[in-house]
Enzyme design. Structure first.
Site, PDB file in Angstrom:
ATOM      1  CG  HIS D 101      -1.743  -0.987   1.606  1.00 15.82           C
ATOM      2  ND1 HIS D 101      -1.334  -2.139   2.235  1.00 15.82           N
ATOM      3  CD2 HIS D 101      -3.080  -1.117   1.418  1.00 15.82           C
ATOM      4  CE1 HIS D 101      -2.384  -2.928   2.404  1.00 15.82           C
ATOM      5  NE2 HIS D 101      -3.448  -2.348   1.925  1.00 15.82           N
ATOM      6  CG  ASP D 104       1.888  -0.981   3.244  1.00 21.09           C
ATOM      7  OD1 ASP D 104       0.960  -0.673   4.009  1.00 21.09           O
ATOM      8  OD2 ASP D 104       1.799  -1.882   2.380  1.00 21.09           O
ATOM      9  CD  GLU D 232      -7.789  -8.525  -0.855  1.00 19.53           C
ATOM     10  OE1 GLU D 232      -6.826  -8.057  -1.501  1.00 19.53           O
ATOM     11  OE2 GLU D 232      -7.699  -8.905   0.311  1.00 19.53           O
ATOM     12  CD  GLU D 268      -7.200 -12.225   2.990  1.00 17.44           C
ATOM     13  OE1 GLU D 268      -6.844 -11.126   2.527  1.00 17.44           O
ATOM     14  OE2 GLU D 268      -7.477 -12.388   4.185  1.00 17.44           O
ATOM     15  CG  HIS D 271     -10.790 -11.412   2.919  1.00 12.69           C
ATOM     16  ND1 HIS D 271     -10.369 -10.408   2.082  1.00 12.69           N
ATOM     17  CD2 HIS D 271     -10.263 -11.121   4.131  1.00 12.69           C
ATOM     18  CE1 HIS D 271      -9.609  -9.555   2.761  1.00 12.69           C
ATOM     19  NE2 HIS D 271      -9.526  -9.975   3.997  1.00 12.69           N
ATOM     20  CG  ASP D 296      -4.200 -11.053  -0.888  1.00 15.01           C
ATOM     21  OD1 ASP D 296      -3.427 -10.843  -1.841  1.00 15.01           O
ATOM     22  OD2 ASP D 296      -4.524 -10.165  -0.078  1.00 15.01           O
ATOM     23  CG  ASP D 307      -8.951 -10.881   7.865  1.00 17.23           C
ATOM     24  OD1 ASP D 307      -8.799 -12.036   7.476  1.00 17.23           O
ATOM     25  OD2 ASP D 307      -8.642  -9.885   7.194  1.00 17.23           O
ATOM     26  CG  ASP D 309      -4.907 -11.377   7.479  1.00 18.86           C
ATOM     27  OD1 ASP D 309      -5.712 -11.912   6.701  1.00 18.86           O
ATOM     28  OD2 ASP D 309      -4.863 -10.139   7.649  1.00 18.86           O
ATOM     29  CG  ASP D 340      -3.282  -9.692   3.199  1.00 16.74           C
ATOM     30  OD1 ASP D 340      -2.622  -9.154   4.102  1.00 16.74           O
ATOM     31  OD2 ASP D 340      -4.367  -9.256   2.817  1.00 16.74           O
TER      32      ASP D 340
END
Lengths: 448, 448, 448, 448
Positions: D101, D104, D232, D268, D271, D296, D307, D309, D340
């Site tokens: 991003h 980031d 996404e 993802e 998700h 992802d 979430d 991850d 991710d």
């Protein structure tokens, strides 16, 4: 005679063709592993209800099952014939145990007296077959949830006549348990819960449930039926909320009503998931409380909100379950793995009953192999020992022994810096742990 | 002086304008209802953390909150100033109680000694403000989950130094409880659970937790801090699995470790939902076990899988909760309703803190009014009494008294027909019950 | 003649006794409100399957229902008799519409020809009864999920013969629709989904489904059956994953296969919840896509993971649903509220069918009253208009009109400060909104 | 120079020690398998945010991460230094792609102009490092959810100034994409959803979102930034309901707003689960719609409602995902597997970033190996072909070709018996399929 159009299922090992057929890759019944035969570690049992009675209905569809004894149209004829089909099934599959509800075996009559008469005829035949086959009964139980009389519960029914009937039914079921030599006796309270709290006296209902459990144990003692009594948790379904929600809830109940001396738990994977737990969690809870009695082997789909009772095939879950068993040294003195599992509605052929049990038995056998190798290598043992090592001496030992008071601990801590405390902790490297488990599963089972 | 740009919140009753403003429709603090003032039934408390500290962050976004004390940039200055804002807030809202974690009040220093020094200054100011305002502390607690040192738990940390630190922190927190006259002392074990079972000695961790609870109670006795000790269940978040999963699990733990004499439960609506229960269920479980201590008032969204801590506004849920309270005669001798609730991240204005508490207080006040009227009319009482009436005499009474053996019950039941048993049951008419509850809510609150 | 031991259900208003009986508090069929009679806003329909056929079975129990026509033992006799019971039920309840599957009405024969013959006899009797009663059919549909032949789907079955049979069954069902004058025709694809992706050609199955929908529409045109075609989403159950998961998924499918011109959606509350949505969400999605066709009225329990089809009673949910309807001006030109709902298994008495519909009808009538008053007062309209007002002029208008390029927007934004942007946003005061909704519900229904 | 105290991660194969260390068991980047190098099948990417920025905070705790660049205290200094750490990390891990991003990379200033200036400095350094390392950018994106200005959305904000700002931010982000040669450009709409429907004009908000997507694509074309645009999906969190709920919902949106030509999906695993789907389901949906763009890679815990991850390690899930990829021939022309994923909060050491990526890369490499072998053996291909074979000729072919009308199909079916239709169906033997998959995983990976 061949009731099932299938040969005795052989152990073919891991070298066999990649396409699965009717053979075991990992379950080799008489192979000694971790000091015991696999059959003694696992004590597999076939569930009468899902295997021989289940028509593969669902709430939106009629039964699809095709069974070789469908030709018998009279219920008692079919019930009696089914015993032969069942025992050939056990033999071909190579299991040592069966489980059943009373109502799995024979049709109900209009009165309990008539129902018992039907039932006794079938039990006679089972006992006969046991003699010739050596088959044992892991546990039996009473179905006190299907008939409309149990609409609001059995032991927890608001209607005393229903409690009385349940008690009467249970009495006969315990007598049958003695006749067939059941090693355990299970209670799953399908209707023991509530639909709505607004009209429910939960405390009274739980007292009634405890009452029936005590009556059962007392009567078992009276007739010399020496089975381990087991309660089986499930959170929901069919009721909005079952009293035996999960292992911990059931333990609280057992402690409250002084049942924790005579009763233990029978735990199921799909039920665990519906309560928000892993199967491993439930087994751990029971094991650490000294209350692990036996296991119902099946698998849920965590994205599905009801009980699907799939045959277990997830090697992560069977490895985790068997890890707990290996830690305890056994499932429990009388415990076994009963397949409370059924084919998908679209797996309606007779041979699917074999496929299902094969993948289930093989998956638990695989889990056992992996767990024993991890135990042998002390993979987790060392990791855990190291993680808690600060309690072995110094302030940690003082804490555990009760020597350290709050004031002592304040003195010890008052001037430690943020960094001191951070330095006292270590990374858990959980990602590495997951990698290790993958590696063990593949290597142990792949034969490396 | 006006720290908050809001007037003291008045009771405006149900006749007021339909659009909500800063007024109570149902909460009339000094109105006597069901034999007690509303303020004494409800004992509302404001949570320091969510009200004064919470910046309205979420895992994907920075804080949005706009607060009148944002102008203070030095942490200690702000901490001290905040006390004044807090007490004006309590006054304007018209509550009698506050709740706080130690770390809500003052910033940490590098050592516990420094942290305690910061904290004591703020507590001094709170005590002063209590004197002039009459505000009481429903409960205080220790935050043993935010700091990285608690990464793997506080009492259940695998690291003895972290246990020691937790004990030291707790000691001071108990001393503060005594100074501010807390009526209860709460433990919510944010990190007391596991991330993975593979590296966790659950039994050892639970023994350590029990150890700390006993140390706490003993020390409270030693210093004459006469608070009711409370454990607060939550199933998950932040850990994968918390030990205090729900009321029943926590009760099992309390019984196992001999804590059920000195500890009770503090129950929260959102936590109940995350464990698969209604708030009413959790309260019922605790009430019937004699272990209902206090209530955290908030609301979850059952379609959302994490803790959202919304201000309660669902009148069905507040009515159900207050029905349990009315049945018990009170929340508990020292219990209250603490708003463990925060504004949505998009409700970032200072006045939203008032709106949130108003809808929450009003919703519980409304629930109380409805529950008391149902109680007065014996709506559910009669329904329940009638439902279980078969246990009042005959075979039902013999069952409850223990007079009936299994053999007696078999004799009683053996020749009853299917129809006999069906006739012994009655429809629960649950649809009518739901209609009645709707009618009560609308009629009682609508003023009919 | 009295088939049901119940009087015609009167409107008693809100002044009646607090205990509910067989009367409507909010539903006054001919009262004009918001410019229309309540009966025209709501167009209530009784579902044949849940009302007259459902025996109240569940996966763990046999049917408990007691119905006045149980005395008919021959299936066709019962099927024909039931028509009379049904029409008296409609009359006593005061609804204008019924809904049915083909298989609700008459038993299957061994061939479709025989099945159609059975069915036609019952339809004859329905048509007769329609003439004397004026009852209309909101929609009819074909049950293509119960019979074992549909084990792997109907239109999406991998077996061409099953597709062919489904098409044939559908043809007759459309012809019946024409005969009874159905205003809509619904497809709920009970088995149109997959059990496992490993053996599923999802694309081919969806193409087949689309094929059948087109065949249906073409044939309806051919025979002059002018019903609105509707698809009904459901995420799971009975299959692991249904193709019509939710409104948005079904819209994507309709667009892909060019069905969005001729088909709309029939949405159900419990299905919405199982997909992770509120009922209001699903209605909004369909409404904004211009695809809201009709509504199935029922309620789930968000803590329960399967379809329970409770009669709706939650006034928050009925208010939210009716708010969407009021915004659209109607449910849709031909839409209605069909009670796809059944009594709890413990509400097994005949009169529970009345209680259930009464609480359901009253709850939606109540929701309509509240929604209309909010609309009249422009409570939400103003709030929304204000919230988006920045798009009315200036940069907002340029964005909407397409006049502003990225470069323009960069120029506009490049030197705005953090504070500038924060100041451009406002608190949503959602807590106040929830308070307002409570107040509206209580005030409008309480008669203030 | 060694920024990370870890050696370049080697491929050690499956023969290595059972305890995992810093080596790949299954990922051998340049090994050709199924006609392509593994690196080209998998195109692994490291996510800047979770790897280099994530402090391992959670809603109840501060960050625990220990990172080698913590010593840099000035934000810009740290941002610039981190680039070197990142590129050494990529090199040691052996990946070819990174993702980021905008936010980031560099700290925000008070205005977008200042923010862009900070960002450009870091991007300069990234571009330099790309030249020497050959590292490519799989995709970049704009963080339009963290800053409080996005409290009510970015493109879907009710505040035009926020839309304008988002557009401006996006413009610069696209320019950066061009500079670093991003192969894709991703939109994850963290705040593009609603908190409450009561105050939301969903249609307007979705129109605004579509507007921004079109502006983005047009501007990308204008500047010659030839990236594949990707949306996404995620169902919930941080908002109550996100507009891009899942693949199907997003496809409906893309079709409605004419975005399905220029945009594809980035999917993802975690998700997918939060939306009630398997990862495989989401990939299948996108694949069959021709809209699979990129993946992802991470894993959820289906018993946890938010979430998490996690790094992927479940071989069933990676096998299923790679099966879909193998079926398609690639992830997509420009697709890759971006991690991710982040370490657990208790895995706070720098090397845990390596462990996490290793288990993730190895698990997908393992899944690829298994999927390719199943493809080679046509295990599922034959099973599927056989299952749908009845559509190859006769009535099935007539159905597919559109030759068969409803009347034809009625004629065909009218006299078929129940048994005829049952005989047209076959058991799916799903239990055998699961056994086969277990056997493939173990055999292929175990090296048999």
């Amino acid at each position: 005679m061949a009731y099932w159009n299938v040969d005795k299922v052989p152990y073919v090992g891991t070298g066999a063709d990649l396409k699965s057929g009717l053979g075991f890759h990992y379950y080799n019944a008489d192979e000694v592993i971790g000091g015991k035969k696999m059959r003694d570690w696992l004590r597999f049992s076939v569930a009468y209800w899902h295997t021989f009675d289940q028509r593969l209905v669902d709430p939106f569809g009629d039964g699809t099952a095709i069974r070789p004894y469908d030709k018998y149209t009279d219920p008692m004829d079919q019930a009696l014939a089914k015993v032969d089909y069942a025992f050939e099934f056990y033999d071909k599959l190579g299991v040592d145990y069966l489980c059943f509800h009373d109502r799995d075996l024979a049709p109900e009559g209009d009165t309990l007296r008539q129902t018992n008469a039907n039932l006794d005829k079938v039990v006679d035949k089972i006992v006969e077959n046991q003699k010739t086959s050596g088959m044992k009964v892991l546990w039996n139980t009473a179905n006190m949830f299907t008939n409309p009389r149990f609409v609001a519960g059995a032991a927890t029914s608001p209607y005393a006549d229903v409690f009385a009937y349940s008690a009467a039914q249970l009495k006969h079921s315990l007598e049958i348990g003695k006749r067939v030599g059941s090693e355990n006796y299970v209670f799953w309270g399908g209707r023991e819960g509530y639909e709505s709290l607004w009209n429910t006296d939960m405390k009274k209902e739980q007292e009634h449930a405890a009452k029936l459990f005590h009556l059962a144990k007392d009567y078992a003692n009276e007739i010399g039926f020496d089975a381990q009594m087991l309660l089986e948790p499930k959170p929901k379904e069919p009721t909005t909320h079952q009293y035996d929600f999960d292992a911990a809830t059931t333990i609280a109940f057992m402690k409250e009503y002084d049942l924790d001396k005579d009763f233990k738990l029978n735990l199921e994977g799909n039920h665990a998931n519906l309560a928000g737990h892993t199967y491993q969690h439930e087994i751990r809870v029971a094991r650490e409380a000294g209350l692990l009695g036996s296991l119902d082997a099946n698998e849920g789909d965590k994205l599905i909100g009801w009980d699907i009772d799939e045959y277990p095939s997830n090697l992560y879950e069977t490895t985790a379950a068997m890890y707990e068993v290996v830690e305890q040294g056994s499932i429990g003195p009388r415990g076994g793995l009963n397949f409370d599992a059924k084919p998908r509605r679209s797996s309606f052929a007779p041979e699917d009953l074999f496929y299902g049990h094969i993948v289930g038995m093989d998956s638990f056998a695989a889990g056992l192999r992996v767990a024993l190798k991890m135990k042998e290598d002390k993979v987790l043992e060392n990791l855990v020992a190291d993680r808690y090592s600060s309690y072995q001496s110094g302030i940690g030992a003082d804490i555990e022994s009760g020597k350290a008071s709050l004031a002592d601990l304040e003195n010890y801590s008052l001037d430690k810096t943020q960094k001191d405390l951070r330095d006292a902790t270590s990374s858990d490297h959980l990602e590495q742990v997951k990698d290790t488990i993958n590696h063990y599963i593949v290597s142990v089972l792949g034969g490396k």
